[in-house]
Design a protein around this motif. Structure first.
Motif: not given
Length: 247
Positions: A190, A195, A200, A203, A207
């Motif tokens: 992530a 992430h 960001r 999403t 991931v």
């Protein structure tokens, strides 16, 4: 999440179908400072956090070092030296954010500290952290039978023990932060995919797809991994529920 029920401690030892390769057990709990050591120093210096360090014992004590987050203060060292559980304390090193002391413990007259010392070859102290009026200890038992023996001990001694978490060590824990290999993989993936970036860059679904798991499974894994990291680095003396039922 509710705290573990201490009555569950010896449930498994009576199971006729219990496998021979029973996993080790991790038990984390809190006890009043008066039960272990340094009650007065911790009360007099509520901003100080102390942590005992376990080493291979060379002097019959598995916990010969004491880390503190305080700047070098003679009054704190004097308070520790005056504690009835302490025979001798000496400064080993001073760091920017704390002090390392060498410590020799007095006989505990069959108390909790004495139990830890006499059982150190089978029961490992993974963490012993003192703050304000209590200690948080994390012990690793070789099996549920040894855990049951510990329960018998603290009940016989009328120790006011507050369970925090109890779980079987069925998955390898990474380092000192009690995260599993799957949680580590999820957190690092992530992070690498952005992430956690602002804004960001990936999403939860992105991931999850890269790990070939569902978004719900990833969310759970990330949440538990983050809880483990925070509870083992920033939180002192507060129950988290981390590790209950998580593999």
């Amino acid at each position: 999440m509710t705290e573990p029920d201490p009555s569950e401690i010896d449930d498994r030892q009576h199971d006729d179908h219990q496998p021979d390769d029973e996993p080790m057990v991790i038990f984390e709990f809190a006890v009043p400072a008066e039960t272990l050591a340094l009650e007065q120093p911790l009360a007099a210096f509520p901003d100080v956090v102390v942590e005992l360090e376990q080493l291979v014992p060379t002097n019959n004590s598995p916990l010969p070092y004491l880390w503190t987050n305080e700047e070098q203060r003679p009054a704190f060292r004097t308070a520790v030296a005056d504690d009835p559980h302490v025979d001798r304390i000496r400064k080993v090193a001073t760091f920017e954010e704390g002090v390392l002391y060498g410590i020799e413990w007095a006989d505990d007259a069959d108390g909790l500290f004495d139990w830890i010392e006499t059982q150190h070859e089978e029961t490992a102290v993974l963490r012993a952290r003192g703050h304000d009026d209590e200690w948080i200890l994390q012990l690793r038992f070789p099996d549920r039978e040894r855990l049951s023996e510990f329960r018998t001990f603290y009940e016989a001694q009328d120790i006011d023990l507050r369970p925090i978490r109890l779980y079987d060590l069925t998955d390898h824990m990474i380092g000192q932060y009690d995260i599993t290999a799957k949680q580590r993989e999820a957190l690092l993936t992530a992070l690498e995919m952005g992430h956690f970036a602002i804004p960001r860059e990936a999403t939860l679904e992105d991931v999850a797809d890269s790990l070939d798991i569902s978004a719900r499974a990833l969310s759970e894994r990330l949440r538990r991994g983050q809880m483990a990291l925070v509870s083992n680095t920033l939180m002192v003396g507060r129950p988290t529920g981390v590790g209950l039922g998580e593999q």
